[in-house]
Scaffold this active site. Structure first.
Site, mmCIF file in Angstrom:
data_model
loop_
_atom_site.group_PDB
_atom_site.id
_atom_site.type_symbol
_atom_site.label_atom_id
_atom_site.label_comp_id
_atom_site.label_asym_id
_atom_site.label_seq_id
_atom_site.Cartn_x
_atom_site.Cartn_y
_atom_site.Cartn_z
ATOM 1 N N HIS A 142 31.602 -0.681 -36.962
ATOM 2 C CA HIS A 142 30.382 -0.367 -36.210
ATOM 3 C C HIS A 142 29.910 -1.584 -35.411
ATOM 4 O O HIS A 142 29.636 -1.480 -34.202
ATOM 5 C CB HIS A 142 29.287 0.110 -37.180
ATOM 6 C CG HIS A 142 27.964 0.371 -36.534
ATOM 7 N ND1 HIS A 142 27.393 1.623 -36.478
ATOM 8 C CD2 HIS A 142 27.085 -0.468 -35.911
ATOM 9 C CE1 HIS A 142 26.229 1.535 -35.831
ATOM 10 N NE2 HIS A 142 26.011 0.279 -35.477
ATOM 11 N N GLU A 143 29.821 -2.736 -36.084
ATOM 12 C CA GLU A 143 29.295 -3.933 -35.401
ATOM 13 C C GLU A 143 30.236 -4.396 -34.293
ATOM 14 O O GLU A 143 29.787 -4.784 -33.210
ATOM 15 C CB GLU A 143 29.028 -5.060 -36.397
ATOM 16 C CG GLU A 143 27.953 -4.761 -37.432
ATOM 17 C CD GLU A 143 26.650 -4.222 -36.854
ATOM 18 O OE1 GLU A 143 26.314 -4.552 -35.706
ATOM 19 O OE2 GLU A 143 25.982 -3.445 -37.558
HETATM 20 NI NI NI Z 1 24.567 -0.742 -34.379
#
Ligand code: NI
Length: 166
Positions: A142-143
Site C-alpha cells: 500500500h505505502e
Molecule cells: Ni495510503
C-alpha cells in the site's frame, strides 16, 4: 517538526511518481521523516508515504504495536524505508480491508500479494532486506504504491466492499 496537512484523493500530487532519494543522512531527509512520523502518529495511521504530505520523494514509514484503525491486525515493526523495491514471492493474492489517510472515512477490500521481499535503505543509507507475509506485506505494498501515484481504490476489484466506514 510538525504535523502536516495530508493531501486528499483528487490532489494531482498523489497521482505523481516520486523521485529517488540520492543523499542519505541529511538534515532535509531527517526533517521530512520527522514530519511524516508526527503526522502519522497524530492521525493514528499504520503508515504514510512522503507524497501524502506533498513531498515527491521515495520515502515511506509504517509500523505499529497496535492500531485503532486496524484493531485485529498483529504488530508490524516501525520502519523507515527509502527507495524501496518489492519482489512478489508467490502468486497468491488475498483480499483485505484497507483505508488510507488520503481517502478519509472510506475503506475497501484490496487484493495484495501475501508474501513479498522488500529492499531499500534506512535514513543513514544502510540496506534493509526483509521477507514478510500477510498484513506486513499488505502495508508495504500500500505505502509503496503511493510512490508510483497509485491509491488503493484503483486496485479494488469488488466495489461492493468500498464505502464509508460509519
Ligand atoms: Ni495510503
Amino acid at each position: 517538526m510538525s504535523v502536516k496537512p495530508v493531501l486528499k484523493m483528487g490532489h494531482p500530487t498523489l497521482l505523481s511518481r516520486s523521485e529517488e532519494v540520492s543523499q542519505f543522512d541529511t538534515a532535509e531527509l531527517h526533517a521530512l521523516i520527522q514530519d511524516m512520523k508526527d503526522t502519522m502518529t497524530h492521525l493514528n495511521g499504520a503508515g504514510i508515504a512522503a507524497p501524502q504530505i506533498g513531498v515527491l520523494k521515495r520515502v515511506v514509514i509504517f509500523g505499529f504495536e497496535a492500531n485503532v484503525r486496524y484493531p485485529s491486525e498483529s504488530a508490524v515493526p516501525f520502519t523507515i524505508l527509502i527507495n524501496p523495491t518489492i519482489e512478489c514471492l508467490n502468486e497468491t493474492m488475498e483480499e483485505g480491508i484497507e483505508g488510507c489517510l488520503s481517502v478519509p472515512g472510506l475503506s475497501g477490500s484490496v487484493p495484495r500479494h501475501t508474501k513479498i521481499r522488500y529492499r531499500g535503505y534506512d535514513p543513514l543509507g544502510d540496506a534493509i532486506d526483509r521477507t514478510v507475509t500477510d498484513f506486513h506485506a499488505r502495508v508495504v505494498q500500500h505505502e509503496c504504491d503511493h510512490l508510483d501515484g497509485v491509491l488503493y481504490p484503483a486496485r479494488i476489484k469488488d466495489f461492493s466492499t468500498f464505502g464509508f466506514i460509519e
